[in-house]
Write a protein that holds these residues in place. Structure first.
Motif, PDB file in Angstrom:
ATOM      1  N   PHE A  41       0.840  -1.195   0.000  1.00 30.95           N
ATOM      2  CA  PHE A  41       0.000   0.000   0.000  1.00 30.95           C
ATOM      3  C   PHE A  41       0.876   1.246   0.000  1.00 30.95           C
ATOM      4  O   PHE A  41       1.594   1.498   0.972  1.00 30.95           O
ATOM      5  CB  PHE A  41      -0.885   0.026   1.250  1.00 30.95           C
ATOM      6  CG  PHE A  41      -1.867  -1.106   1.331  1.00 30.95           C
ATOM      7  CD1 PHE A  41      -3.153  -0.960   0.815  1.00 30.95           C
ATOM      8  CD2 PHE A  41      -1.523  -2.305   1.939  1.00 30.95           C
ATOM      9  CE1 PHE A  41      -4.069  -1.994   0.900  1.00 30.95           C
ATOM     10  CE2 PHE A  41      -2.435  -3.347   2.030  1.00 30.95           C
ATOM     11  CZ  PHE A  41      -3.715  -3.197   1.500  1.00 30.95           C
ATOM     12  N   GLY A  42       0.799   2.022  -1.060  1.00 31.32           N
ATOM     13  CA  GLY A  42       1.471   3.307  -1.094  1.00 31.32           C
ATOM     14  C   GLY A  42       0.641   4.337  -0.351  1.00 31.32           C
ATOM     15  O   GLY A  42      -0.524   4.100  -0.014  1.00 31.32           O
ATOM     16  N   THR A  43       1.224   5.503  -0.113  1.00 32.30           N
ATOM     17  CA  THR A  43       0.509   6.515   0.662  1.00 32.30           C
ATOM     18  C   THR A  43       0.348   7.853  -0.061  1.00 32.30           C
ATOM     19  O   THR A  43      -0.432   8.689   0.383  1.00 32.30           O
ATOM     20  CB  THR A  43       1.207   6.764   2.012  1.00 32.30           C
ATOM     21  OG1 THR A  43       2.568   7.157   1.762  1.00 32.30           O
ATOM     22  CG2 THR A  43       1.176   5.513   2.880  1.00 32.30           C
ATOM     23  N   VAL A  52      -1.515   9.399   2.821  1.00 30.60           N
ATOM     24  CA  VAL A  52      -2.336   8.633   3.765  1.00 30.60           C
ATOM     25  C   VAL A  52      -1.501   8.465   5.034  1.00 30.60           C
ATOM     26  O   VAL A  52      -0.405   7.902   5.000  1.00 30.60           O
ATOM     27  CB  VAL A  52      -2.710   7.243   3.187  1.00 30.60           C
ATOM     28  CG1 VAL A  52      -3.502   6.436   4.204  1.00 30.60           C
ATOM     29  CG2 VAL A  52      -3.467   7.391   1.879  1.00 30.60           C
ATOM     30  N   GLY A  53      -2.001   8.976   6.143  1.00 33.34           N
ATOM     31  CA  GLY A  53      -1.268   8.901   7.407  1.00 33.34           C
ATOM     32  C   GLY A  53      -1.465   7.569   8.103  1.00 33.34           C
ATOM     33  O   GLY A  53      -2.330   6.765   7.738  1.00 33.34           O
ATOM     34  N   LYS A  54      -0.663   7.354   9.129  1.00 36.75           N
ATOM     35  CA  LYS A  54      -0.716   6.096   9.871  1.00 36.75           C
ATOM     36  C   LYS A  54      -2.099   5.865  10.481  1.00 36.75           C
ATOM     37  O   LYS A  54      -2.635   4.763  10.438  1.00 36.75           O
ATOM     38  CB  LYS A  54       0.358   6.056  10.939  1.00 36.75           C
ATOM     39  CG  LYS A  54       0.464   4.700  11.609  1.00 36.75           C
ATOM     40  CD  LYS A  54       1.791   4.535  12.308  1.00 36.75           C
ATOM     41  CE  LYS A  54       2.030   3.104  12.669  1.00 36.75           C
ATOM     42  NZ  LYS A  54       2.954   2.418  11.804  1.00 36.75           N
ATOM     43  N   VAL A  55      -2.688   6.916  11.055  1.00 38.08           N
ATOM     44  CA  VAL A  55      -4.013   6.770  11.666  1.00 38.08           C
ATOM     45  C   VAL A  55      -5.041   6.382  10.613  1.00 38.08           C
ATOM     46  O   VAL A  55      -5.865   5.493  10.827  1.00 38.08           O
ATOM     47  CB  VAL A  55      -4.425   8.075  12.401  1.00 38.08           C
ATOM     48  CG1 VAL A  55      -5.868   8.023  12.844  1.00 38.08           C
ATOM     49  CG2 VAL A  55      -3.503   8.319  13.589  1.00 38.08           C
ATOM     50  N   GLU A  56      -4.984   7.021   9.441  1.00 35.51           N
ATOM     51  CA  GLU A  56      -5.906   6.676   8.355  1.00 35.51           C
ATOM     52  C   GLU A  56      -5.709   5.232   7.908  1.00 35.51           C
ATOM     53  O   GLU A  56      -6.676   4.513   7.674  1.00 35.51           O
ATOM     54  CB  GLU A  56      -5.682   7.580   7.132  1.00 35.51           C
ATOM     55  CG  GLU A  56      -6.337   8.921   7.202  1.00 35.51           C
ATOM     56  CD  GLU A  56      -6.061   9.686   5.937  1.00 35.51           C
ATOM     57  OE1 GLU A  56      -7.004   9.858   5.139  1.00 35.51           O
ATOM     58  OE2 GLU A  56      -4.902  10.111   5.739  1.00 35.51           O
ATOM     59  N   PHE A  57      -4.435   4.845   7.768  1.00 32.55           N
ATOM     60  CA  PHE A  57      -4.183   3.478   7.321  1.00 32.55           C
ATOM     61  C   PHE A  57      -4.682   2.466   8.354  1.00 32.55           C
ATOM     62  O   PHE A  57      -5.280   1.454   7.998  1.00 32.55           O
ATOM     63  CB  PHE A  57      -2.700   3.227   7.008  1.00 32.55           C
ATOM     64  CG  PHE A  57      -2.482   1.846   6.472  1.00 32.55           C
ATOM     65  CD1 PHE A  57      -2.775   1.566   5.139  1.00 32.55           C
ATOM     66  CD2 PHE A  57      -2.042   0.821   7.290  1.00 32.55           C
ATOM     67  CE1 PHE A  57      -2.627   0.279   4.638  1.00 32.55           C
ATOM     68  CE2 PHE A  57      -1.897  -0.464   6.801  1.00 32.55           C
ATOM     69  CZ  PHE A  57      -2.188  -0.733   5.467  1.00 32.55           C
ATOM     70  N   ASP A  62      -8.524  -1.698  10.128  1.00 33.13           N
ATOM     71  CA  ASP A  62      -9.591  -2.146  11.031  1.00 33.13           C
ATOM     72  C   ASP A  62     -10.930  -2.330  10.312  1.00 33.13           C
ATOM     73  O   ASP A  62     -11.679  -3.251  10.616  1.00 33.13           O
ATOM     74  CB  ASP A  62      -9.782  -1.150  12.173  1.00 33.13           C
ATOM     75  CG  ASP A  62      -8.613  -1.137  13.143  1.00 33.13           C
ATOM     76  OD1 ASP A  62      -7.809  -2.091  13.133  1.00 33.13           O
ATOM     77  OD2 ASP A  62      -8.495  -0.153  13.901  1.00 33.13           O
ATOM     78  N   ARG A  63     -11.205  -1.459   9.355  1.00 30.11           N
ATOM     79  CA  ARG A  63     -12.509  -1.457   8.680  1.00 30.11           C
ATOM     80  C   ARG A  63     -12.583  -2.460   7.521  1.00 30.11           C
ATOM     81  O   ARG A  63     -13.608  -3.093   7.311  1.00 30.11           O
ATOM     82  CB  ARG A  63     -12.783  -0.044   8.179  1.00 30.11           C
ATOM     83  CG  ARG A  63     -14.160   0.205   7.676  1.00 30.11           C
ATOM     84  CD  ARG A  63     -14.394   1.661   7.272  1.00 30.11           C
ATOM     85  NE  ARG A  63     -13.430   2.131   6.271  1.00 30.11           N
ATOM     86  CZ  ARG A  63     -12.477   3.048   6.507  1.00 30.11           C
ATOM     87  NH1 ARG A  63     -12.357   3.613   7.684  1.00 30.11           N
ATOM     88  NH2 ARG A  63     -11.647   3.416   5.560  1.00 30.11           N
ATOM     89  N   GLU A  64     -11.489  -2.612   6.762  1.00 30.99           N
ATOM     90  CA  GLU A  64     -11.527  -3.399   5.531  1.00 30.99           C
ATOM     91  C   GLU A  64     -10.765  -4.721   5.596  1.00 30.99           C
ATOM     92  O   GLU A  64     -11.238  -5.733   5.093  1.00 30.99           O
ATOM     93  CB  GLU A  64     -10.955  -2.574   4.359  1.00 30.99           C
ATOM     94  CG  GLU A  64     -11.679  -1.279   4.099  1.00 30.99           C
ATOM     95  CD  GLU A  64     -13.047  -1.454   3.458  1.00 30.99           C
ATOM     96  OE1 GLU A  64     -13.321  -2.543   2.902  1.00 30.99           O
ATOM     97  OE2 GLU A  64     -13.842  -0.500   3.516  1.00 30.99           O
ATOM     98  N   ILE A  65      -9.574  -4.709   6.174  1.00 32.75           N
ATOM     99  CA  ILE A  65      -8.715  -5.902   6.098  1.00 32.75           C
ATOM    100  C   ILE A  65      -8.993  -6.878   7.235  1.00 32.75           C
ATOM    101  O   ILE A  65      -9.176  -8.076   7.006  1.00 32.75           O
ATOM    102  CB  ILE A  65      -7.223  -5.509   6.070  1.00 32.75           C
ATOM    103  CG1 ILE A  65      -6.959  -4.552   4.891  1.00 32.75           C
ATOM    104  CG2 ILE A  65      -6.352  -6.755   5.937  1.00 32.75           C
ATOM    105  CD1 ILE A  65      -5.556  -3.999   4.829  1.00 32.75           C
ATOM    106  N   THR A  66      -9.038  -6.376   8.458  1.00 36.27           N
ATOM    107  CA  THR A  66      -9.239  -7.258   9.612  1.00 36.27           C
ATOM    108  C   THR A  66     -10.541  -8.056   9.529  1.00 36.27           C
ATOM    109  O   THR A  66     -10.519  -9.268   9.786  1.00 36.27           O
ATOM    110  CB  THR A  66      -9.153  -6.458  10.921  1.00 36.27           C
ATOM    111  OG1 THR A  66      -7.849  -5.854  10.990  1.00 36.27           O
ATOM    112  CG2 THR A  66      -9.367  -7.348  12.128  1.00 36.27           C
ATOM    113  N   PRO A  67     -11.672  -7.463   9.140  1.00 40.52           N
ATOM    114  CA  PRO A  67     -12.890  -8.279   9.027  1.00 40.52           C
ATOM    115  C   PRO A  67     -12.771  -9.388   7.965  1.00 40.52           C
ATOM    116  O   PRO A  67     -13.368 -10.446   8.106  1.00 40.52           O
ATOM    117  CB  PRO A  67     -13.969  -7.271   8.630  1.00 40.52           C
ATOM    118  CG  PRO A  67     -13.470  -5.965   9.114  1.00 40.52           C
ATOM    119  CD  PRO A  67     -11.978  -6.039   8.959  1.00 40.52           C
TER     120      PRO A  67
END
Length: 140
Positions: A41-43, A52-57, A62-67
């Motif tokens: 993932f580039g930023t 894209v900052g660390k908090v955003e990533f 949490d929202r897309e990958i972990t589920p």
């Protein structure tokens, strides 16, 4: 006579055990067949907004990958570079996500991975999210 018989027995035992030892040394796979996927993932955003900052990533994680991969994953901070359309090197902070899943589930998991890639590209104006796949054995 006794020494010759003892030596012959020793040689016979070693001869019988040697193929088993060599076979064990050559067959070092431990675990079960797994697929490993690495996502890059580039930023830097193409729309001129800041990276894209660390908090955003982490929110995206949490929202897309972990589920999609609740069993677990690994995230590495990185620094990547690639050649832009103008031929110049683009250097950026990046994140590498490592996913391991049973090889038998590779088809279904690939769909999840493609949805993750598309979501990141859409949300953060990315040209692409890199992907590499490899087969391995793993034990947990």
């Amino acid at each position: 006579m006794r020494g010759k018989v003892g030596g012959g027995v020793l040689i016979a035992l070693l001869g019988a055990g040697l193929p088993a030892l060599v076979g064990a040394a050559l067959h070092t796979d431990v675990g079960k067949p797994y697929q490993e996927t690495r996502l890059y993932f580039g930023t830097e955003r193409s729309d001129g907004h800041g990276p894209v900052g660390k908090v955003e990533f982490m929110r995206f994680l949490d929202r897309e990958i972990t589920p999609a991969f609740p069993e677990g994953l690994t995230v590495h901070d990185g620094y990547g570079q690639w050649r832009g359309q103008d031929g110049k090197a683009v250097r950026e902070t990046s994140y590498e996500v490592v996913l391991l899943y049973p090889e038998k589930d590779a088809g279904e998991r690939s769909g999840r991975i493609e949805r993750i890639r598309q979501a990141y590209e859409d949300q953060y104006q990315q040209d692409s999210v890199g992907r590499s796949d490899d087969k391995l054995t793993a034990e947990f």
